[in-house]
Design a protein around this motif. Structure first.
Motif, PDB file in Angstrom:
ATOM      1  N   ALA A 177     -10.777   4.652  -9.870  1.00 57.63           N
ATOM      2  CA  ALA A 177     -11.869   3.973  -9.409  1.00 57.63           C
ATOM      3  C   ALA A 177     -12.176   2.594 -10.174  1.00 57.63           C
ATOM      4  CB  ALA A 177     -13.138   4.825  -9.611  1.00 57.63           C
ATOM      5  N   ILE A 178     -12.119   2.634 -11.586  1.00 55.08           N
ATOM      6  CA  ILE A 178     -12.285   1.387 -12.316  1.00 55.08           C
ATOM      7  C   ILE A 178     -11.367   0.451 -12.093  1.00 55.08           C
ATOM      8  CG2 ILE A 178     -12.438   0.624 -14.718  1.00 55.08           C
ATOM      9  CD1 ILE A 178     -13.408   3.466 -15.723  1.00 55.08           C
ATOM     10  N   ALA A 179     -10.131   0.849 -12.116  1.00 56.65           N
ATOM     11  CA  ALA A 179      -8.939  -0.181 -11.759  1.00 56.65           C
ATOM     12  C   ALA A 179      -9.214  -0.997 -10.158  1.00 56.65           C
ATOM     13  CB  ALA A 179      -7.541   0.287 -12.107  1.00 56.65           C
ATOM     14  N   ALA A 203       0.895  -1.290   0.140  1.00 56.02           N
ATOM     15  CA  ALA A 203      -0.059  -0.002  -0.053  1.00 56.02           C
ATOM     16  C   ALA A 203       1.045   1.392   0.149  1.00 56.02           C
ATOM     17  CB  ALA A 203      -1.009   0.032   1.053  1.00 56.02           C
ATOM     18  N   PRO A 204       1.822   1.490   1.048  1.00 59.14           N
ATOM     19  CA  PRO A 204       2.486   2.607   0.825  1.00 59.14           C
ATOM     20  C   PRO A 204       3.649   2.643  -0.071  1.00 59.14           C
ATOM     21  CG  PRO A 204       2.997   1.272   2.835  1.00 59.14           C
ATOM     22  CD  PRO A 204       2.013   0.821   2.304  1.00 59.14           C
ATOM     23  N   ILE A 205       4.176   1.726  -0.524  1.00 59.30           N
ATOM     24  CA  ILE A 205       4.951   1.627  -2.012  1.00 59.30           C
ATOM     25  C   ILE A 205       4.171   2.330  -3.080  1.00 59.30           C
ATOM     26  CG2 ILE A 205       6.300   0.240  -3.389  1.00 59.30           C
ATOM     27  CD1 ILE A 205       7.116  -1.255  -1.056  1.00 59.30           C
ATOM     28  N   MET A 206       3.008   1.614  -3.236  1.00 60.10           N
ATOM     29  CA  MET A 206       2.268   2.186  -4.264  1.00 60.10           C
ATOM     30  C   MET A 206       1.921   3.515  -4.313  1.00 60.10           C
ATOM     31  SD  MET A 206       1.630   0.037  -6.732  1.00 60.10           S
ATOM     32  CE  MET A 206       3.418  -0.914  -6.425  1.00 60.10           C
ATOM     33  N   GLY A 207       1.487   4.159  -3.011  1.00 57.87           N
ATOM     34  CA  GLY A 207       1.584   5.451  -2.753  1.00 57.87           C
ATOM     35  C   GLY A 207       2.513   6.373  -3.039  1.00 57.87           C
ATOM     36  N   LEU A 208       3.761   5.866  -2.711  1.00 58.04           N
ATOM     37  CA  LEU A 208       5.027   6.406  -2.926  1.00 58.04           C
ATOM     38  C   LEU A 208       5.228   6.795  -4.348  1.00 58.04           C
ATOM     39  CD1 LEU A 208       7.048   7.673  -0.908  1.00 58.04           C
ATOM     40  CD2 LEU A 208       8.338   5.333  -1.208  1.00 58.04           C
ATOM     41  N   ILE A 209       4.968   5.680  -5.180  1.00 61.55           N
ATOM     42  CA  ILE A 209       5.342   5.725  -6.562  1.00 61.55           C
ATOM     43  C   ILE A 209       4.174   6.493  -7.358  1.00 61.55           C
ATOM     44  CG2 ILE A 209       5.515   4.216  -8.414  1.00 61.55           C
ATOM     45  CD1 ILE A 209       6.436   2.027  -6.858  1.00 61.55           C
ATOM     46  N   ILE A 255      -0.760  -9.531  -5.374  1.00 64.53           N
ATOM     47  CA  ILE A 255      -0.878  -8.775  -6.864  1.00 64.53           C
ATOM     48  C   ILE A 255      -1.863  -7.822  -6.754  1.00 64.53           C
ATOM     49  CG2 ILE A 255      -1.012  -9.027  -9.304  1.00 64.53           C
ATOM     50  CD1 ILE A 255       0.936 -11.489  -8.919  1.00 64.53           C
ATOM     51  N   MET A 256      -3.065  -8.666  -6.286  1.00 69.02           N
ATOM     52  CA  MET A 256      -4.308  -7.694  -6.403  1.00 69.02           C
ATOM     53  C   MET A 256      -4.523  -6.784  -5.409  1.00 69.02           C
ATOM     54  SD  MET A 256      -6.275  -8.756  -9.032  1.00 69.02           S
ATOM     55  CE  MET A 256      -4.964  -8.955  -9.898  1.00 69.02           C
ATOM     56  N   LEU A 257      -3.739  -6.967  -4.120  1.00 74.43           N
ATOM     57  CA  LEU A 257      -3.756  -6.161  -3.193  1.00 74.43           C
ATOM     58  C   LEU A 257      -3.092  -4.625  -3.910  1.00 74.43           C
ATOM     59  CD1 LEU A 257      -3.879  -4.978  -0.319  1.00 74.43           C
ATOM     60  CD2 LEU A 257      -1.861  -6.219   0.342  1.00 74.43           C
ATOM     61  N   ALA A 258      -1.858  -5.026  -4.622  1.00 76.45           N
ATOM     62  CA  ALA A 258      -0.989  -4.058  -5.271  1.00 76.45           C
ATOM     63  C   ALA A 258      -1.952  -3.405  -6.278  1.00 76.45           C
ATOM     64  CB  ALA A 258       0.103  -4.556  -6.000  1.00 76.45           C
ATOM     65  N   LEU A 259      -2.475  -3.937  -6.924  1.00 74.08           N
ATOM     66  CA  LEU A 259      -3.532  -3.200  -8.050  1.00 74.08           C
ATOM     67  C   LEU A 259      -4.735  -2.226  -7.210  1.00 74.08           C
ATOM     68  CD1 LEU A 259      -4.661  -2.682 -10.810  1.00 74.08           C
ATOM     69  CD2 LEU A 259      -6.238  -4.860 -10.247  1.00 74.08           C
ATOM     70  N   MET A 260      -5.185  -3.050  -6.193  1.00 76.41           N
ATOM     71  CA  MET A 260      -6.180  -2.015  -5.434  1.00 76.41           C
ATOM     72  C   MET A 260      -5.526  -0.848  -4.858  1.00 76.41           C
ATOM     73  SD  MET A 260      -8.083  -5.213  -3.316  1.00 76.41           S
ATOM     74  CE  MET A 260      -8.547  -4.093  -2.017  1.00 76.41           C
ATOM     75  N   ASP A 261      -4.314  -0.785  -4.046  1.00 73.82           N
ATOM     76  CA  ASP A 261      -3.516   0.164  -3.566  1.00 73.82           C
ATOM     77  C   ASP A 261      -3.117   1.218  -4.804  1.00 73.82           C
ATOM     78  OD1 ASP A 261      -3.653  -0.095  -0.793  1.00 73.82           O
ATOM     79  OD2 ASP A 261      -2.470  -2.012  -1.058  1.00 73.82           O
ATOM     80  N   ALA A 262      -2.579   0.999  -5.665  1.00 74.65           N
ATOM     81  CA  ALA A 262      -2.189   1.662  -6.753  1.00 74.65           C
ATOM     82  C   ALA A 262      -3.117   2.594  -7.503  1.00 74.65           C
ATOM     83  CB  ALA A 262      -1.585   0.793  -7.951  1.00 74.65           C
ATOM     84  N   SER A 263      -4.295   1.790  -7.259  1.00 70.34           N
ATOM     85  CA  SER A 263      -5.822   2.391  -7.934  1.00 70.34           C
ATOM     86  C   SER A 263      -6.199   3.224  -6.871  1.00 70.34           C
ATOM     87  CB  SER A 263      -6.944   1.376  -8.266  1.00 70.34           C
ATOM     88  OG  SER A 263      -6.341   0.644  -9.266  1.00 70.34           O
ATOM     89  N   ILE A 286     -12.008  -3.455 -10.224  1.00 71.11           N
ATOM     90  CA  ILE A 286     -11.569  -4.518 -10.696  1.00 71.11           C
ATOM     91  C   ILE A 286     -10.673  -5.562  -9.542  1.00 71.11           C
ATOM     92  CG2 ILE A 286      -9.794  -5.815 -12.427  1.00 71.11           C
ATOM     93  CD1 ILE A 286     -10.793  -3.525 -14.484  1.00 71.11           C
ATOM     94  N   GLY A 287      -9.821  -4.910  -8.847  1.00 66.91           N
ATOM     95  CA  GLY A 287      -9.036  -5.412  -8.050  1.00 66.91           C
ATOM     96  C   GLY A 287      -9.915  -6.166  -6.720  1.00 66.91           C
ATOM     97  N   MET A 288     -10.818  -5.275  -6.499  1.00 68.28           N
ATOM     98  CA  MET A 288     -11.817  -5.667  -5.127  1.00 68.28           C
ATOM     99  C   MET A 288     -12.718  -6.985  -5.693  1.00 68.28           C
ATOM    100  SD  MET A 288     -13.075  -2.011  -3.620  1.00 68.28           S
ATOM    101  CE  MET A 288     -13.872  -2.969  -2.253  1.00 68.28           C
ATOM    102  N   PHE A 289     -12.754  -7.142  -6.907  1.00 67.63           N
ATOM    103  CA  PHE A 289     -13.791  -8.169  -7.244  1.00 67.63           C
ATOM    104  C   PHE A 289     -12.710  -9.393  -7.503  1.00 67.63           C
ATOM    105  CE2 PHE A 289     -17.010  -5.370  -9.381  1.00 67.63           C
ATOM    106  CZ  PHE A 289     -18.099  -5.842  -8.789  1.00 67.63           C
TER     107      PHE A 289
END
Length: 486
Positions: free
Chosen positions: A89-91, A56-62, A117-125, A94-97
């Motif tokens: 929001a769309i991405a 989560a924080p790494i995705m935020g940092l990037i 991986i889905m956690l990374a997608l959710m956090d980036a989104s 998808i990660g939440m599903f």
């Protein structure tokens, strides 16, 4: 260039600007309350749990600084910030599903890896959404309404967090979905909660995108006292990547003093919140439901033929109750947000901010004193349950945690907004996310070692450590320069 007075917004205009944040936080709250539970069900142990949360924080940092810089340079039919909010929001949906269905993809990879991986997608989104939303409030809301703007945003964030946190509990106790997970799978109540969260996230973001009309460039420049000719010339220049990186690091070097001072406060406050999100579920299950820490030791679990049913039931019930606790602190935060702007206007932002963080620190430390395993019947109006008395008593510290959370969501941005140049608000808001992501990364890296080597896998002491950090954050507020004081 002379500055034109920016028009004030009605309550509902400010509400519409931030309404999508309700859905984004709905999804984020589901993640915060259930990711430790999901990853544990998929095979993660207590020591490695914080490493997964590092995503989560790494995705935020990037993501956030680049999205902030890009949105500062974007003007199209959808506006300046709204294209990024919608795409994120769309991405995230998808990660939440997909995340709670990680066990279905076992033919391609280990469920725990797919979940990560889905956690990374959710956090980036989520991060693609977060930064433009905050910059949108700064763009649209005039200075004299800024406390109200960020307070309304905090209110909506916490309404979403309340419903998102409590949803698995409701699906178990009202709808009747099972809250226990089969080996290597996720509980049905959590799966359906994520489906509902994805739907709410998309719906509320679409509301903001289509109900909010951002200012045209010429109007925005006039309200911010900027010369449109100079700005257009700067935007027209296509700089090479190396030059843009040099400019980015120069912006970091030249950031306002207020931003640097707030960074110290943010470090200790967000270190504390990250520790709470990661370790509350195991802490409550151990401290209140009485499970031994060995039930979070992957080497011990792998030596068993099967996990005993009482362990599964305790983890499922405690996990649901953590959702109630998180909903409680979000509810208290939402209520406090209603009064936050008035208190800040009357007493000063710094005093309200510091006092709120100190109360949060006291609440974390008090976690130790609420252990009571006596079975207690609780009538929640919508359902009746039997839980240890200590679980019910833990709702009291959530009042202070909620007040601290509301303050952290609003006060730093209200203080910071007055110190930022208007043409670089987006990129500086993105850089400011370093002060959120950085402490979480530190907490994630050292948290696993602290809980295993220092606290012998007793997760409750991580909550106490969070309290100590929150006290330090409260003291640091004193040294922040606020334009309001000047």
């Amino acid at each position: 260039m002379s500055q034109v007075k920016q028009p004030q917004l009605s309550f509902w205009q400010i509400w519409n600007v931030s309404f999508g944040f309700l859905g984004v936080q709905f999804g984020f709250a589901l993640q915060n309350a259930n990711v430790s539970r999901i990853l544990t069900d998929l095979g993660a142990d207590l020591h490695s749990l914080s490493y997964f949360w590092l995503v989560a924080p790494i995705m935020g940092l990037i993501v956030q600084p680049f999205v902030g810089a890009a949105s500062d340079r974007t003007w199209n039919r959808l506006g300046r910030r709204r294209p990024y909010i919608l795409a994120g929001a769309i991405a995230a949906a998808i990660g939440m599903f997909l995340m709670p269905n990680a066990s279905l993809f076992v033919a391609f990879m280990a469920p725990m890896i797919f979940g990560a991986i889905m956690l990374a997608l959710m956090d980036a989104s989520f991060n693609v959404c977060f930064q433009p939303f905050r910059a949108l409030v700064s763009d649209m809301v005039p200075e004299e309404q800024r406390n109200s703007g960020y307070s309304i945003q905090s209110l909506l964030i916490n309404i979403g967090a309340v419903v998102g946190s409590i949803l698995p509990f409701l699906l178990t106790n009202i709808v009747g979905l099972d809250n226990t997970a089969a080996d290597g799978k996720v509980a049905p109540s959590v799966i359906w909660a994520f489906y509902i969260g994805a739907t709410v996230l998309l719906g509320t973001v679409l509301w903001t995108v289509f109900r909010t009309k951002e200012y045209q460039p010429k109007d925005y420049y006039a309200y911010k006292g900027m010369d449109p000719v100079i700005v257009e010339q700067e935007l027209a220049v296509k700089k090479p990547m190396t030059e843009r990186l040099v400019g980015f690091f120069k912006l970091m070097k030249d950031m306002p003093d207020t931003m640097k001072q707030l960074a110290v406060v943010q470090f200790f406050a967000w270190f504390a919140f990250f520790a709470m999100w990661v370790y509350t579920t195991p802490a409550v299950t151990q401290h209140i439901w009485g499970l031994d820490p060995k039930w979070w030791d992957s080497s011990y679990l792998s030596s068993l033929d099967a996990i005993p049913e009482f362990v599964k039931v305790a983890k499922g019930t405690a996990g649901d109750w953590v959702g109630i606790m998180f909903a409680a602190y979000s509810l208290f935060a939402a209520v406090f947000s209603v009064f936050l702007a008035k208190l800040a206007n009357k007493l000063g932002r710094k005093l309200v901010f510091g006092a709120s963080l100190a109360l949060g620190g006291l609440s974390y430390v008090s976690f130790l004193f609420f252990q009571d395993l006596t079975p207690t019947h609780v009538d929640l109006l919508i359902t009746q349950i039997e839980i240890p008395a200590g679980a019910l008593h833990l709702l009291f510290p959530m009042i202070g945690v909620g007040i601290a959370w509301a303050a952290v969501l609003a006060m730093p941005y209200a203080i910071l907004a007055g110190a930022l140049p208007a043409d670089k608000t987006g990129v500086y808001m993105g850089i400011f996310n370093f002060t959120i992501a950085g402490p979480q990364i530190v907490s994630g890296i050292v948290g696993g070692s602290i809980v295993s080597l220092v606290f012998d896998n007793h997760a409750k002491y991580m909550i106490v450590l969070a309290g100590v950090c929150m006290f330090i954050a409260a003291l640091s507020v004193y040294f922040v320069q606020d334009s309001e004081e000047q």
